[in-house]
Design a protein around this motif. Structure first.
Motif, PDB file in Angstrom:
ATOM      1  N   CYS A  23      -4.859   6.119  -1.147  1.00 19.93           N
ATOM      2  CA  CYS A  23      -3.642   5.373  -1.438  1.00 19.93           C
ATOM      3  C   CYS A  23      -3.725   4.659  -2.791  1.00 19.93           C
ATOM      4  O   CYS A  23      -4.782   4.616  -3.417  1.00 19.93           O
ATOM      5  CB  CYS A  23      -3.413   4.325  -0.351  1.00 19.93           C
ATOM      6  N   THR A  24      -2.589   4.141  -3.210  1.00 21.50           N
ATOM      7  CA  THR A  24      -2.551   3.184  -4.313  1.00 21.50           C
ATOM      8  C   THR A  24      -2.163   1.843  -3.699  1.00 21.50           C
ATOM      9  O   THR A  24      -1.593   1.782  -2.602  1.00 21.50           O
ATOM     10  CB  THR A  24      -1.533   3.586  -5.399  1.00 21.50           C
TER      11      THR A  24
ATOM     12  N   ALA B 143       9.880   3.216  -1.108  1.00 19.15           N
ATOM     13  CA  ALA B 143       9.417   4.497  -1.649  1.00 19.15           C
ATOM     14  C   ALA B 143       7.920   4.425  -1.948  1.00 19.15           C
ATOM     15  O   ALA B 143       7.402   3.368  -2.317  1.00 19.15           O
ATOM     16  CB  ALA B 143      10.184   4.830  -2.923  1.00 19.15           C
ATOM     17  N   CYS B 144       7.249   5.548  -1.778  1.00 22.62           N
ATOM     18  CA  CYS B 144       5.816   5.642  -2.079  1.00 22.62           C
ATOM     19  C   CYS B 144       5.614   5.697  -3.592  1.00 22.62           C
ATOM     20  O   CYS B 144       6.352   6.356  -4.304  1.00 22.62           O
ATOM     21  CB  CYS B 144       5.251   6.895  -1.430  1.00 22.62           C
ATOM     22  N   ASN B 145       4.612   5.002  -4.081  1.00 24.55           N
ATOM     23  CA  ASN B 145       4.271   4.979  -5.503  1.00 24.55           C
ATOM     24  C   ASN B 145       3.165   6.009  -5.745  1.00 24.55           C
ATOM     25  O   ASN B 145       1.990   5.708  -5.649  1.00 24.55           O
ATOM     26  CB  ASN B 145       3.816   3.577  -5.900  1.00 24.55           C
TER      27      ASN B 145
ATOM     28  N   ASP C 235      -4.265   3.312  -9.883  1.00 25.68           N
ATOM     29  CA  ASP C 235      -5.580   3.870  -9.563  1.00 25.68           C
ATOM     30  C   ASP C 235      -5.640   4.184  -8.067  1.00 25.68           C
ATOM     31  O   ASP C 235      -5.188   3.416  -7.231  1.00 25.68           O
ATOM     32  CB  ASP C 235      -6.712   2.941  -9.987  1.00 25.68           C
ATOM     33  N   VAL C 236      -6.178   5.363  -7.763  1.00 23.10           N
ATOM     34  CA  VAL C 236      -6.226   5.848  -6.380  1.00 23.10           C
ATOM     35  C   VAL C 236      -7.465   5.275  -5.699  1.00 23.10           C
ATOM     36  O   VAL C 236      -8.568   5.312  -6.234  1.00 23.10           O
ATOM     37  CB  VAL C 236      -6.233   7.392  -6.353  1.00 23.10           C
TER      38      VAL C 236
ATOM     39  N   MET D 151       0.850  -1.171   0.000  1.00 23.20           N
ATOM     40  CA  MET D 151       0.000   0.000   0.000  1.00 23.20           C
ATOM     41  C   MET D 151       0.896   1.235   0.000  1.00 23.20           C
ATOM     42  O   MET D 151       1.887   1.282   0.710  1.00 23.20           O
ATOM     43  CB  MET D 151      -0.891  -0.027   1.231  1.00 23.20           C
ATOM     44  N   HIS D 152       0.519   2.228  -0.786  1.00 21.51           N
ATOM     45  CA  HIS D 152       1.280   3.467  -0.891  1.00 21.51           C
ATOM     46  C   HIS D 152       0.389   4.634  -0.461  1.00 21.51           C
ATOM     47  O   HIS D 152      -0.447   5.093  -1.232  1.00 21.51           O
ATOM     48  CB  HIS D 152       1.763   3.670  -2.328  1.00 21.51           C
TER      49      HIS D 152
END
Length: 68
Positions: free
Chosen positions: A17-18, A42-44, A24-25, A1-2
């Motif tokens: 989140c993605t 890292a966040c996507n 897709d959000v 999860m991002h």
């Protein structure tokens, strides 16, 4: 999860989140989560994404209001 941000609608708090490698959000109700673990990844973030949209994020199921 991002995670991308946190928003509220009425009395419900949502995590925006993605998931995995998808772009897709999504929004997930925080009261349904039981635990969380922070990962060293890292966040996507989707290109051009902004949680700020005139002070609001339109969640799925919400009617669009272009009056402001």
């Amino acid at each position: 999860m991002h995670p991308l941000g946190v928003v509220t609608r009425d009395t419900v708090i949502y995590l925006v989140c993605t998931m995995w490698s998808f772009t897709d959000v999504r929004q997930l109700a925080l009261h349904r989560m039981q635990s969380a673990t922070m990962l060293n990844e890292a966040c996507n973030r989707p290109e051009g994404f902004s949680v700020h949209c005139g002070g609001r994020v339109r969640l799925s199921g919400e009617q669009r209001d272009d009056s402001h």
